[in-house]
Enzyme design. Structure first.
Site, PDB file in Angstrom:
ATOM      1  N   ARG A  77       0.859  -1.187   0.000  1.00 23.89           N
ATOM      2  CA  ARG A  77       0.000   0.000   0.000  1.00 23.89           C
ATOM      3  C   ARG A  77       0.894   1.236   0.000  1.00 23.89           C
ATOM      4  NH1 ARG A  77      -2.789   3.099   4.741  1.00 23.89           N
ATOM      5  NH2 ARG A  77      -3.951   4.572   3.461  1.00 23.89           N
ATOM      6  N   HIS A 121      -2.990  10.921   0.655  1.00 28.75           N
ATOM      7  CA  HIS A 121      -2.467  10.699   2.007  1.00 28.75           C
ATOM      8  C   HIS A 121      -1.835  12.023   2.462  1.00 28.75           C
ATOM      9  CE1 HIS A 121      -1.089   7.279   4.853  1.00 28.75           C
ATOM     10  NE2 HIS A 121      -0.770   8.409   5.459  1.00 28.75           N
ATOM     11  N   GLU A 166      -7.549   8.462   6.197  1.00 29.30           N
ATOM     12  CA  GLU A 166      -7.863   9.073   7.478  1.00 29.30           C
ATOM     13  C   GLU A 166      -8.423  10.497   7.374  1.00 29.30           C
ATOM     14  OE1 GLU A 166      -4.518   8.674  10.127  1.00 29.30           O
ATOM     15  OE2 GLU A 166      -4.683   6.500  10.183  1.00 29.30           O
ATOM     16  N   ASN A 291      -7.166   1.520   9.901  1.00 30.53           N
ATOM     17  CA  ASN A 291      -5.865   1.840  10.479  1.00 30.53           C
ATOM     18  C   ASN A 291      -6.033   1.766  11.990  1.00 30.53           C
ATOM     19  OD1 ASN A 291      -5.240   2.397   7.836  1.00 30.53           O
ATOM     20  ND2 ASN A 291      -4.941   4.596   8.136  1.00 30.53           N
ATOM     21  N   TYR A 293      -4.193   1.435  15.785  1.00 34.35           N
ATOM     22  CA  TYR A 293      -2.987   1.533  16.608  1.00 34.35           C
ATOM     23  C   TYR A 293      -3.260   1.317  18.092  1.00 34.35           C
ATOM     24  CZ  TYR A 293      -0.639   3.149  12.469  1.00 34.35           C
ATOM     25  OH  TYR A 293      -0.120   3.209  11.203  1.00 34.35           O
ATOM     26  N   GLU A 351      -3.347  -0.297   8.035  1.00 36.88           N
ATOM     27  CA  GLU A 351      -2.202   0.127   8.853  1.00 36.88           C
ATOM     28  C   GLU A 351      -2.330  -0.494  10.223  1.00 36.88           C
ATOM     29  OE1 GLU A 351      -1.472   4.350   9.257  1.00 36.88           O
ATOM     30  OE2 GLU A 351      -1.891   4.708   7.133  1.00 36.88           O
TER      31      GLU A 351
HETATM   32  C1  FCB Z   1      -1.458   7.138  10.670  1.00 38.39           C
HETATM   33  C2  FCB Z   1      -1.028   7.691   9.329  1.00 38.39           C
HETATM   34  C3  FCB Z   1       0.327   7.218   8.873  1.00 38.39           C
HETATM   35  C4  FCB Z   1       1.310   7.149  10.019  1.00 38.39           C
HETATM   36  C5  FCB Z   1       0.726   6.362  11.169  1.00 38.39           C
HETATM   37  C6  FCB Z   1       1.660   6.186  12.329  1.00 38.39           C
HETATM   38  O1  FCB Z   1      -2.347   8.017  11.271  1.00 38.39           O
HETATM   39  O2  FCB Z   1      -1.971   7.339   8.341  1.00 38.39           O
HETATM   40  O3  FCB Z   1       0.757   8.070   7.845  1.00 38.39           O
HETATM   41  O4  FCB Z   1       1.690   8.411  10.381  1.00 38.39           O
HETATM   42  O5  FCB Z   1      -0.441   6.979  11.617  1.00 38.39           O
END
Ligand code: FCB
Length: 455
Positions: A77, A121, A166, A291, A293, A351
């Site tokens: 990607r 992006h 995002e 995405n 985290y 992500e």
């Molecule tokens: C996301 C972004 C990516 C990167 C990660 C850690 O929010 O899409 O570009 O910065 O976080």
């Protein structure tokens, strides 16, 4: 010419974005982007780092494709820098910029790596910011025209497309909190920008359909929200934060309406949208890019505007170098939430990954044990969702390379591959080796058994 047919079945990939890795932002006729300007404005980015060199991927891209092949991934990607293709944002096409991505795609396909292309992006052409950027009513049309150029140039070779990465971060970081380009802090502009991004997504989907594109997704940052206590205040604050972060963009594209909480959050800054304004936002993607985290544990806090809620740090739990709690179960939870709320659409984890302060390499090895543990636990979390019939089609680790982490500059490293800050040499970390082993053993997807216990 492609020598291997694109993979079917589960996609195992890595993810990057243009401004974060390419460098050479003005090469071969490209125009400047808002991130180029922002990074060159003193005090905006930690240590005044810029993307001028970044990972030097614009010149070393062949080496990077070889690296991916050695990791054994079957997908990649990446994003296209709008201002390389259209230096003024609209109008004249800069052929050398477009050709860069054509060569990249051809080389990926030669290696059996399926490209997933993100159109936007975060690097809006500076020329469009000068015309009002995403706050302009005209921005969805600019985006659709740009998208059409890419669809036409690459539709014979690229199967998977993403309109926006995002939209929440574009909106909140760029126009509300101001820590991202273009660096505005305007509660008035914020809902207008979000609305224009949703219109841009819808226009990008419509223009893709007209060009015969079948797989168009939207990538969203999702973060499950859990109340810090059972008090009614904390529960209401959690619902507001959930609307703000998780539902603001997905509800309109699936249902043609905004979450009811948005008006409470923005008060008089919330525009009077008409029924047809809202209906025009309905543009269900063919897949959702997730995405993921971390999560948030939420407490009501009227001093935290506009949402009236804040994240409570979970002191006893591990955190990454971004100070994000490591919470793999949140990935299972958010995938199940999508399944229940939006009718089990196809999903790619577009992500997932972690920044840690890596130890220095020794004798050609980099032992990033925490990142290995993060990846392993999150792949397991994904497999728990698959066992509950979430339609997960692929997983993309963020990121292939240590790169320019926006306002943190080069201070935060997410790569499976280390990039030397001085000579940009690449070195596969233990996490990259772990990922390669996981792909080898479970190529058909995380549902097929457990993941490797050791590297
Ligand atoms: C996301 C972004 C990516 C990167 C990660 C850690 O929010 O899409 O570009 O910065 O976080």
């Amino acid at each position: 010419m492609p020598t291997k047919s694109p993979p079917s079945g589960f996609l195992w990939g890595t993810a990057t974005s243009a401004y974060q890795i390419e460098g050479s932002p003005l090469a071969d006729g490209a125009g400047p982007s808002i991130w180029h300007r922002f990074a060159h404005t003193p005090g905006r980015v930690l240590n005044d780092d810029t993307g001028d060199i970044a990972c030097d991927h614009y010149r070393r891209w062949r080496e990077d494709v070889d690296l991916m092949a050695s990791l054994g991934v079957n997908a990649y990607r990446f994003s296209v820098a709008w201002a390389r293709v259209l230096p003024e944002g609209t109008g004249r096409v800069n052929q050398p910029g477009l050709d860069f991505y054509g060569r990249l795609v051809d080389t990926l396909l030669e290696q059996g790596i399926e490209p997933m292309l993100t159109l936007y992006h975060w690097d809006l052409p500076e020329a469009l910011d000068a015309r009002g950027g995403w706050a302009s009513n005209a921005s969805p049309g600019w985006f659709a025209d740009y998208a059409q150029i890419l669809y036409r140039a690459l539709r014979d070779r690229v199967r998977l497309w993403i309109t926006l990465n995002e939209p929440w971060v574009i909106t909140a970081g760029g126009y509300l909190y101001g820590d991202m380009a273009p660096g505005h802090s305007s509660p008035h502009e914020t809902p207008i920008v979000a609305h224009n991004l949703l219109r841009a997504h819808a226009a990008g989907v419509a223009s893709g359909r007209a060009e015969g594109i079948e797989h168009i997704g939207l990538a969203v940052n999702l973060e499950p929200q859990y109340p810090a206590s059972p008090s009614t205040d904390d529960i209401a604050a959690t619902a507001r934060r959930d609307a703000f972060i998780n539902r603001w963009f997905l509800d309109p594209v699936f249902f043609g309406r905004y979450p009811a909480e948005m008006e409470t959050i923005f008060g008089t800054d919330w525009p009077d949208f008409t029924a047809s304004d809202l209906e025009a936002l309905r543009a269900p993607p063919d897949f959702i890019g997730v995405n993921y985290y971390s999560r948030s544990v939420v407490r009501a806090d009227p001093t935290e505007q506009p949402v009236g809620a804040r994240r409570v740090r979970q002191e006893t739990r591990p955190h990454t170098a971004m100070d994000w709690e490591v919470y793999p179960q949140g990935l299972t939870d958010i995938l199940l939430w999508i399944q229940g709320r939006y009718g089990n659409p196809p999903v790619y984890i577009t992500e997932n990954g972690a920044a840690f302060d890596d130890p220095p390499p020794i004798a050609g090895r980099l032992h990033d044990r925490e990142r290995v543990a993060y990846l392993r636990s999150h792949l397991r979390a994904a497999s728990r969702a698959v066992r509950r019939r979430v339609d997960l089609r692929g997983y993309f680790a963020w990121s292939l390379l240590d790169n320019f982490e926006w306002s943190y500059g080069y201070a935060k490293r997410f790569g499976l591959v280390r990039v030397d800050p001085v000579d940009r040499q690449r070195l596969i970390k233990d996490s990259g080796r772990f990922y390669r082993d996981a792909i080898r053993r479970y190529g058909a997807g995380p549902r097929h058994g457990d993941l490797p216990a050791r590297t």
